[in-house]
Design a protein around this motif. Structure first.
Motif, PDB file in Angstrom:
ATOM      1  N   HIS A 109      32.265  -5.417  89.056  1.00  0.00           N
ATOM      2  CA  HIS A 109      31.004  -5.545  89.803  1.00  0.00           C
ATOM      3  C   HIS A 109      29.893  -6.187  88.960  1.00  0.00           C
ATOM      4  O   HIS A 109      28.981  -6.803  89.524  1.00  0.00           O
ATOM      5  CB  HIS A 109      30.563  -4.199  90.386  1.00  0.00           C
ATOM      6  CG  HIS A 109      31.126  -3.972  91.760  1.00  0.00           C
ATOM      7  ND1 HIS A 109      32.428  -3.599  91.966  1.00  0.00           N
ATOM      8  CD2 HIS A 109      30.582  -4.127  93.008  1.00  0.00           C
ATOM      9  CE1 HIS A 109      32.658  -3.518  93.270  1.00  0.00           C
ATOM     10  NE2 HIS A 109      31.560  -3.834  93.926  1.00  0.00           N
ATOM     11  N   VAL A 138      33.599 -10.165  94.355  1.00  0.00           N
ATOM     12  CA  VAL A 138      34.130  -9.014  93.613  1.00  0.00           C
ATOM     13  C   VAL A 138      35.578  -9.268  93.180  1.00  0.00           C
ATOM     14  O   VAL A 138      35.988  -8.879  92.079  1.00  0.00           O
ATOM     15  CB  VAL A 138      34.024  -7.719  94.460  1.00  0.00           C
ATOM     16  CG1 VAL A 138      34.859  -6.597  93.858  1.00  0.00           C
ATOM     17  CG2 VAL A 138      32.570  -7.274  94.573  1.00  0.00           C
ATOM     18  N   ASP A 164      31.789  -1.062 100.622  1.00  0.00           N
ATOM     19  CA  ASP A 164      31.744   0.403 100.616  1.00  0.00           C
ATOM     20  C   ASP A 164      30.296   0.912 100.680  1.00  0.00           C
ATOM     21  O   ASP A 164      30.023   2.074 100.403  1.00  0.00           O
ATOM     22  CB  ASP A 164      32.495   0.982  99.418  1.00  0.00           C
ATOM     23  CG  ASP A 164      32.267   0.184  98.150  1.00  0.00           C
ATOM     24  OD1 ASP A 164      31.208  -0.463  98.054  1.00  0.00           O
ATOM     25  OD2 ASP A 164      33.129   0.215  97.258  1.00  0.00           O
ATOM     26  N   ASP A 196      36.895  -5.392  97.906  1.00  0.00           N
ATOM     27  CA  ASP A 196      35.983  -4.405  97.312  1.00  0.00           C
ATOM     28  C   ASP A 196      36.764  -3.116  96.980  1.00  0.00           C
ATOM     29  O   ASP A 196      36.528  -2.476  95.944  1.00  0.00           O
ATOM     30  CB  ASP A 196      34.848  -4.099  98.311  1.00  0.00           C
ATOM     31  CG  ASP A 196      33.524  -3.751  97.653  1.00  0.00           C
ATOM     32  OD1 ASP A 196      33.342  -4.050  96.451  1.00  0.00           O
ATOM     33  OD2 ASP A 196      32.653  -3.174  98.337  1.00  0.00           O
ATOM     34  N   HIS A 207      30.314 -10.564  99.518  1.00  0.00           N
ATOM     35  CA  HIS A 207      30.349  -9.613  98.398  1.00  0.00           C
ATOM     36  C   HIS A 207      31.796  -9.447  97.888  1.00  0.00           C
ATOM     37  O   HIS A 207      32.082  -9.612  96.712  1.00  0.00           O
ATOM     38  CB  HIS A 207      29.780  -8.269  98.874  1.00  0.00           C
ATOM     39  CG  HIS A 207      29.885  -7.172  97.880  1.00  0.00           C
ATOM     40  ND1 HIS A 207      29.022  -7.038  96.811  1.00  0.00           N
ATOM     41  CD2 HIS A 207      30.763  -6.138  97.780  1.00  0.00           C
ATOM     42  CE1 HIS A 207      29.367  -5.978  96.102  1.00  0.00           C
ATOM     43  NE2 HIS A 207      30.416  -5.408  96.660  1.00  0.00           N
TER      44      HIS A 207
HETATM   45 ZN   LIG Z   1      31.400  -3.635  95.965  1.00  0.00          ZN
END
Ligand SMILES: [Zn+2]
Ligand SMILES: NC(=O)c1ccc[n+]([C@@H]2O[C@H](COP(=O)([O-])OP(=O)(O)OC[C@H]3O[C@@H](n4cnc5c(N)ncnc54)[C@H](O)[C@@H]3O)[C@@H](O)[C@H]2O)c1
Length: 367
Positions: free
Chosen positions: A252, A273, A119, A169, A269
């Motif tokens: 996070h 997450v 994001d 995410d 990522h």
């Molecule tokens: Zn994130």
């Protein structure tokens, strides 16, 4: 009790929207600088350039390759000196670098995510790493991109692993925002959350839950269906607003802790997450049904659920301690949880989530 909601000024998404970037960017300036790595430049460089030049702008490219570090930002900022518009095109690391460059020069800013992996395109901050690739800090710019331009034809043609990561995410956004809001914690802007942010975080989750599987099937064939459009919007716009205006919590922070361990550096990522989300659910003592629901959703969407899947096959005590201690640093959002969190509790939640997810996956595997 001040409620704060902030967002980018404009969000434009659709097939081939890059071709009209000049029109959507609405800038009075004369010089645009496009920050992209060589691979991304090869995919969208010409379209961005001609779209901008069609409205009378001159364009220069700044090559970016690597992590969002202080030295990388300095280098790109030097090359972007004198620009009226900064365009960042690529994944989260490039966009974070471009946002930092635009903030430093106080110019208009357009993000063009070419993968729906995080994001980062919609947020007002950059995640800055050390030269060794470890999480350093969230750097707040105080301004959002003027435009987020998302070409879904480009996103659907990109490797599917990134699309999965963006979905992960997006799942975290709901659990972190709900926790932060219920705890009365501050959002990223130092205010209380709005009802709008809560609704957006929930809609973000609902969208990927309902449409994720169909969207992934489409992206597998580079197709842009209505469900792809919905999931891209969830992973980019809803997730971005949801985390900034809603708030972050344990997931996070656990991600940040995981970046401290070298073997996780090849995991994306979103893959890290998702481990953070499962850890948060255990840390919060959620019902096993709720935990299983998220593991099942993750398995349906082929998201990572175990430490082994993010490079930690047999983590040592020292590695687990490093992760947990980093996740509990004073500035970390784990302290938005509505109870005191210790490194020991994080370590134990992490290994328990791993074990529970492994057991659940085994029960689902065909016989
Ligand atoms: Zn994130
Ligand atoms: N600022 C924020 O709010 C925020 C939010 C979430 C994550 N992040 C940060 O984002 C970063 C992770 O971003 P990421 O997962 O996008 O990885 P990334 O930026 O490393 O990009 C991954 C790779 O995708 C390639 N790529 C991009 N577009 C492509 C395309 N269309 N086809 C083929 N390859 C393409 C790039 O060349 C790059 O090698 C982390 O640094 C993370 O901390 C920031």
């Amino acid at each position: 009790m001040t409620r704060i909601f902030r967002s980018p000024s404009a969000y434009v998404q659709g097939r081939h929207v890059i071709d009209n970037i000049g029109e959507h960017a609405q800038t009075d300036g004369s010089r645009a600088v496009i920050i992209a790595d060589p691979a991304v430049r090869g995919i969208v460089g010409d379209s961005i350039r001609s779209g901008l030049e069609a409205t009378g702008l001159t364009t220069d490219f700044v090559d970016f390759g690597g992590t969002c570090t202080d030295s990388g930002i300095d280098r790109a900022a030097e090359e972007a000196e004198g620009a009226d518009l900064v365009v960042g095109a690529g994944g989260g690391r490039t966009l974070d670098t471009a946002k930092a460059v635009a903030a430093r020069h106080d110019t208009r800013m357009v993000t063009v995510p070419t993968i729906a992996s995080t994001d980062a395109p919609t947020s007002s901050l950059s995640v800055v790493y050390t030269e060794e690739g470890e999480f350093e800090e969230l750097r707040f710019h105080g301004v959002h991109p003027d435009l987020v331009l998302v070409d879904t034809a480009v996103i659907a043609a990109a490797p599917i692993r990134f699309f999965r990561s963006g979905i992960a995410d997006a799942i975290a956004t709901r659990f972190e925002a709900e926790t932060a809001i219920e705890a009365g914690a501050e959002n990223v802007f130092g205010g209380q959350s709005t009802r709008a942010a809560r609704a957006i975080a929930r809609e973000c989750f609902r969208t990927v839950e309902a449409h994720g599987e169909s969207a992934l099937a489409a992206v597998e064939r580079d197709a842009v269906t209505k469900n792809v459009e919905s999931v891209v919007e969830a992973a980019t716009l809803l997730s971005g607003i949801g985390f900034e205006s809603g708030g972050l919590a344990a997931a996070h922070a656990v991600h940040d802790g995981l970046t401290r361990i070298e073997p996780t550096h090849d995991a994306t990522h979103g893959e890290k997450v998702n481990i953070g989300t499962l850890t948060q659910l255990v840390l919060e003592g959620r019902d096993i049904e709720e935990f299983h629901d998220i593991v099942d959703l993750s398995l349906d969407l082929n998201l990572s659920v175990t430490l082994a899947q993010i490079g930690l096959t047999d983590p040592s005590d020292e590695q687990l301690r490093t992760i947990a201690e980093a996740a509990c640093q004073p500035q970390e959002t784990i302290h938005n949880e509505p109870f005191d969190v210790s490194p020991e509790a994080v370590r134990e939640a992490l290994v328990t989530a791993d074990e529970l997810a492994r057991q659940r996956r085994n029960t689902r595997e065909p016989g």
